[in-house]
Design a protein around this motif. Sequence first.
Motif, short mmCIF file in Angstrom:
data_model
loop_
_atom_site.label_atom_id
_atom_site.label_comp_id
_atom_site.label_asym_id
_atom_site.label_seq_id
_atom_site.Cartn_x
_atom_site.Cartn_y
_atom_site.Cartn_z
N SER A 123 0.85 -1.19 0.00
CA SER A 123 0.00 0.00 0.00
C SER A 123 0.88 1.23 0.00
O SER A 123 2.08 1.16 0.31
N GLY A 124 0.27 2.36 -0.33
CA GLY A 124 0.97 3.63 -0.24
C GLY A 124 0.15 4.67 0.49
O GLY A 124 0.48 5.85 0.49
N ASP A 125 -0.95 4.22 1.14
CA ASP A 125 -1.93 5.11 1.74
C ASP A 125 -1.43 5.71 3.05
O ASP A 125 -1.10 5.00 3.99
N ASP A 126 -1.42 7.02 3.11
CA ASP A 126 -0.99 7.74 4.31
C ASP A 126 -1.86 7.40 5.52
O ASP A 126 -1.39 7.45 6.66
N LEU A 145 5.86 -3.08 0.82
CA LEU A 145 6.14 -3.75 -0.44
C LEU A 145 5.51 -2.89 -1.53
O LEU A 145 4.31 -2.97 -1.79
N SER A 146 6.33 -2.04 -2.15
CA SER A 146 5.83 -1.03 -3.08
C SER A 146 5.91 -1.51 -4.52
O SER A 146 6.77 -2.32 -4.87
N VAL A 147 5.02 -0.96 -5.33
CA VAL A 147 5.02 -1.28 -6.76
C VAL A 147 6.01 -0.35 -7.47
O VAL A 147 5.97 0.87 -7.28
N THR A 153 11.65 3.26 -9.29
CA THR A 153 11.44 3.67 -7.91
C THR A 153 10.00 3.38 -7.51
O THR A 153 9.13 3.17 -8.36
N SER A 154 9.73 3.37 -6.20
CA SER A 154 8.39 3.06 -5.71
C SER A 154 7.40 4.10 -6.19
O SER A 154 7.71 5.29 -6.28
N LEU A 169 10.75 -2.37 0.33
CA LEU A 169 11.30 -3.05 -0.83
C LEU A 169 10.28 -3.02 -1.95
O LEU A 169 9.10 -2.76 -1.72
N LEU A 170 10.75 -3.27 -3.15
CA LEU A 170 9.89 -3.20 -4.33
C LEU A 170 9.39 -4.57 -4.73
O LEU A 170 10.11 -5.57 -4.61
#
Length: 369
Positions: A123-126, A145-147, A153-154, A169-170
């Motif tokens: 997720s990337g949700d604040d 675990l970023s896309v 880069t993420s 990590l990606l």
Amino acid sequence: MSSWCAVYVDVGYLLASAATRVTGSSLRSSVEVDYPALVRRLVEQVETDSGLPVLRVNWYDSGSRPGGQPDHQQDLIGLLPRVKLRLGRLSYAGEQKGVDVRLGLDLALQGRARVADVVYLVSGDDDLTEAVEEAQGAGVQVRLLSVPGVTGTSHAVSKHLRRAADDELLVDAETIDLCVRSRALAPGLVPAPGESDDAADELVAADDSVVVLNPVDPDPTVDPSATAEPSTDEPGLPEPDVAAPETGETVPRSRPDGIPGPSPAVFGRLRASEVVLPEPLTPVAAAATEAGPGLWDAVAYAVVSSWCRTATPGSLAELRGAHPTVPGELDRALLLDLSSRSGAYDIDDAARHGVRDRFWHHVGRIRLT
């Protein structure tokens, strides 16, 4: 006591980021996903990274049917081994409701219960920052675990969430590239002008995708009125004409010069017309580097272009009829893409109105073929 790792997947983030990598827009409907392969590869990656077996993959999405019920695809995902389907619901405006709350509560409560020693959050949700800190307070290690974006880069991860996590990590880029693909036809599947129908038949046989074919122009040297009615009982004469599906138009099965025409398999995949967006007025790559209107235009063009890949003349008429209201899915893609490209978490009113204005500008330029 056994040690485990667990995966918490914000599906909205995963698919929007993957679609951006594949198509240039976060529009979820612009991509097709091999979910079994995607889940399997995610499990393999986190098990290799942590050295622990995966207890469970928690899959957070909004139910696509009324009342937050799963659709057929989500039912199949829920049947995958070690996958727990956790669904919110869609509002009447098409917005997700309850998904982030479910994910945050599960992360905090299961963290306190120590169901896993290492948690991987896709997720990337604040808004999940506080839930991450709650789980960490119970002794759980939380890794993002970023896309990966096209730059490696993420993509679209909140600064606060990244700062709160223990590590980031990606997702393996190969995982996204193999499991997520654009719904657009590959260029090689669309016959070029003048390409023989035999070649078109071979393309159709090699792929189940719909192929848009251009009718073969008749030979100008042949007088149609002088052509006798063909009969299949006499050898050497062309086969009778056939009616194309959807259009009802009669198309020659063979040309007057004897060259074989399209087979029935081709007609089974024939569309009467398609929605095509013209080339941008200015190169998107150049516009994307500019601030303000240039960026708005680039974002709007990318979203409209992705939408056109699966649109029909009917859906285009429906979209134009909704003006000036941008449908929920498209509006979310516009704002999400603008936020990720500009690096601004909050989009001001001027930017919102600007990108929507450019969206309708490009919708007005769509043509039918």
